[in-house]
Design a protein around this motif. Sequence first.
Motif: not given
Length: 146
Positions: A22-38
Amino acid sequence: MDKLHIRKAGKEDVPKLSELEQTANFGFAPRVTATWHKSLDGQEQIYVAEYDNEVVGYIIHAPVLDKLHIPEEVIHPDYRDKKIGQALINHALSINKQIWAEAEVTNFACQNMLKSCGFYTHSYVKEYYYNGVDAVMMVSEGWQSG
């Protein structure tokens, strides 16, 4: 830089990875926990940088044929002048000398950091990012086409 330690990320790091993203401000919605786990369970490799035992950055790289792609690297803004980004890139180079990464054409800090690690400009891609900004594709000195 004896205060810095790079290690493979684990599922216990997901809350901090999300916070850093979120500090990077990539301009799109941050990953959800499940996406990180994947990502952690898949082919992508995520390494974290700990500074004084606190996770302050991460890098994601994924094998593509005989090369590595770095789609994302984030360093907390308070730690960006400590060469942590270079340390993460150099760690990736210790895994594979053939790496490519992209940066917004306006992100000179990222481009200069990659250049300091031996990367050079390979090509440009129009409107690569979600916000419509062009990308500069950069490759490592060990890059071999083919």
